[in-house]
Motif scaffolding. Structure first.
Motif, mmCIF file in Angstrom:
data_model
loop_
_atom_site.group_PDB
_atom_site.id
_atom_site.type_symbol
_atom_site.label_atom_id
_atom_site.label_comp_id
_atom_site.label_asym_id
_atom_site.label_seq_id
_atom_site.Cartn_x
_atom_site.Cartn_y
_atom_site.Cartn_z
ATOM 1 N N LEU A 140 0.843 -1.199 0.000
ATOM 2 C CA LEU A 140 0.000 0.000 0.000
ATOM 3 C C LEU A 140 0.870 1.237 0.000
ATOM 4 N N LEU A 141 0.486 2.210 -0.817
ATOM 5 C CA LEU A 141 1.137 3.505 -0.854
ATOM 6 C C LEU A 141 0.062 4.547 -0.536
ATOM 7 N N VAL A 142 0.293 5.358 0.467
ATOM 8 C CA VAL A 142 -0.700 6.337 0.888
ATOM 9 C C VAL A 142 -0.088 7.727 0.845
ATOM 10 N N GLU A 143 -0.623 8.547 -0.058
ATOM 11 C CA GLU A 143 -0.141 9.921 -0.196
ATOM 12 C C GLU A 143 -0.881 10.844 0.742
ATOM 13 N N SER A 144 -0.220 11.906 1.134
ATOM 14 C CA SER A 144 -0.846 12.958 1.930
ATOM 15 C C SER A 144 -0.100 14.258 1.682
ATOM 16 N N GLY A 145 -0.716 15.357 2.109
ATOM 17 C CA GLY A 145 -0.047 16.655 2.028
ATOM 18 C C GLY A 145 -0.543 17.564 0.927
ATOM 19 N N GLY A 146 -1.442 17.074 0.093
ATOM 20 C CA GLY A 146 -1.970 17.923 -0.961
ATOM 21 C C GLY A 146 -2.891 18.991 -0.395
ATOM 22 N N GLY A 147 -3.305 19.910 -1.270
ATOM 23 C CA GLY A 147 -4.206 20.957 -0.830
ATOM 24 C C GLY A 147 -4.227 22.110 -1.796
ATOM 25 N N LEU A 148 -4.791 23.205 -1.331
ATOM 26 C CA LEU A 148 -4.900 24.431 -2.120
ATOM 27 C C LEU A 148 -3.851 25.420 -1.637
ATOM 28 N N VAL A 149 -3.107 25.976 -2.583
ATOM 29 C CA VAL A 149 -2.056 26.930 -2.236
ATOM 30 C C VAL A 149 -2.010 28.014 -3.302
ATOM 31 N N GLN A 150 -1.584 29.186 -2.911
ATOM 32 C CA GLN A 150 -1.440 30.276 -3.879
ATOM 33 C C GLN A 150 -0.147 30.111 -4.663
ATOM 34 N N GLN A 202 9.045 17.814 -1.843
ATOM 35 C CA GLN A 202 8.972 19.212 -1.436
ATOM 36 C C GLN A 202 8.765 20.054 -2.681
ATOM 37 N N MET A 203 7.700 20.821 -2.688
ATOM 38 C CA MET A 203 7.350 21.625 -3.856
ATOM 39 C C MET A 203 7.367 23.098 -3.472
ATOM 40 N N ASN A 204 8.266 23.836 -4.066
ATOM 41 C CA ASN A 204 8.392 25.276 -3.813
ATOM 42 C C ASN A 204 8.084 26.054 -5.081
ATOM 43 N N SER A 205 7.836 27.328 -4.900
ATOM 44 C CA SER A 205 7.549 28.217 -6.043
ATOM 45 C C SER A 205 6.487 27.624 -6.945
ATOM 46 N N LEU A 206 5.418 27.180 -6.344
ATOM 47 C CA LEU A 206 4.370 26.503 -7.106
ATOM 48 C C LEU A 206 3.703 27.439 -8.097
ATOM 49 N N LYS A 207 3.318 26.855 -9.229
ATOM 50 C CA LYS A 207 2.676 27.591 -10.317
ATOM 51 C C LYS A 207 1.300 26.998 -10.594
ATOM 52 N N PRO A 208 0.397 27.772 -11.161
ATOM 53 C CA PRO A 208 -0.922 27.207 -11.487
ATOM 54 C C PRO A 208 -0.826 25.957 -12.367
ATOM 55 N N GLU A 209 0.170 25.868 -13.226
ATOM 56 C CA GLU A 209 0.317 24.705 -14.091
ATOM 57 C C GLU A 209 0.791 23.464 -13.339
ATOM 58 N N TYR A 259 3.694 -0.212 -8.362
ATOM 59 C CA TYR A 259 2.608 0.024 -7.412
ATOM 60 C C TYR A 259 2.296 1.519 -7.397
ATOM 61 N N TRP A 260 1.019 1.811 -7.196
ATOM 62 C CA TRP A 260 0.578 3.209 -7.213
ATOM 63 C C TRP A 260 -0.268 3.513 -5.978
ATOM 64 N N GLY A 261 -0.157 4.757 -5.531
ATOM 65 C CA GLY A 261 -1.056 5.234 -4.499
ATOM 66 C C GLY A 261 -2.350 5.738 -5.113
ATOM 67 N N GLN A 262 -3.230 6.231 -4.252
ATOM 68 C CA GLN A 262 -4.544 6.666 -4.724
ATOM 69 C C GLN A 262 -4.532 8.106 -5.227
ATOM 70 N N GLY A 263 -3.464 8.821 -4.939
ATOM 71 C CA GLY A 263 -3.325 10.188 -5.404
ATOM 72 C C GLY A 263 -3.760 11.225 -4.386
ATOM 73 N N THR A 264 -3.167 12.399 -4.494
ATOM 74 C CA THR A 264 -3.541 13.530 -3.659
ATOM 75 C C THR A 264 -3.620 14.778 -4.539
ATOM 76 N N GLN A 265 -4.664 15.549 -4.351
ATOM 77 C CA GLN A 265 -4.911 16.706 -5.205
ATOM 78 C C GLN A 265 -4.064 17.888 -4.757
ATOM 79 N N VAL A 266 -3.405 18.505 -5.712
ATOM 80 C CA VAL A 266 -2.695 19.767 -5.490
ATOM 81 C C VAL A 266 -3.316 20.809 -6.409
ATOM 82 N N THR A 267 -3.772 21.898 -5.831
ATOM 83 C CA THR A 267 -4.365 22.978 -6.606
ATOM 84 C C THR A 267 -3.630 24.270 -6.289
ATOM 85 N N VAL A 268 -3.129 24.912 -7.335
ATOM 86 C CA VAL A 268 -2.383 26.156 -7.182
ATOM 87 C C VAL A 268 -3.196 27.275 -7.815
#
Length: 115
Positions: free
Chosen positions: A3-13, A81-88, A104-113
């Motif tokens: 099992l692979l479990v992702e976490s930490g995604g979210g909405l960021v400017q 670690q994701m810095n200087s995030l862009k809408p793309e 093997y794949w996890g279920q995914g985590t949404q990142v919205t910039v």
């Protein structure tokens, strides 16, 4: 079962940072490489970054200098670690564990910039 479990995604400017984590249910030494991939709506899944058992890293050109992949063997966890995030960079981010003949794949985590 692995099992692979992702976490930490979210909405960021735009310009902000996020750190994704991928917790693996078995020793990550079992795998030749670990990686992060992403899939934006209407697009194919693409490589973001990989790290081999020995620690060699590889990045997509679009994230070089902004993203860093790392792993904690003791915790069986891989990070992005994701810095200087862009809408793309907006996408569902998937953790990947690569063996010789199977992934093997996890279920995914949404990142919205947001812009």
């Amino acid at each position: 079962q692995v099992l692979l479990v992702e976490s930490g995604g979210g909405l960021v400017q735009a310009g902000g940072s996020l750190r994704l984590s991928c917790a693996v249910s078995t020793s990550i030494f079992s795998f030749n490489a670990m990686g992060w991939y992403r899939q934006a709506p209407g697009k194919q899944r693409e490589l973001v970054a990989t790290i081999t058992r020995g620690g060699t890293t590889n990045y997509a050109d679009s994230v070089k200098g902004r993203f860093t992949i790392s792993k904690d063997n003791a915790k069986n966890t891989v990070y992005l670690q994701m810095n200087s995030l862009k809408p793309e960079d907006t996408a569902v981010y998937y953790c990947n564990a690569k063996m010789l003949t199977f992934d093997y794949w996890g279920q995914g985590t949404q990142v919205t910039v947001s812009s």
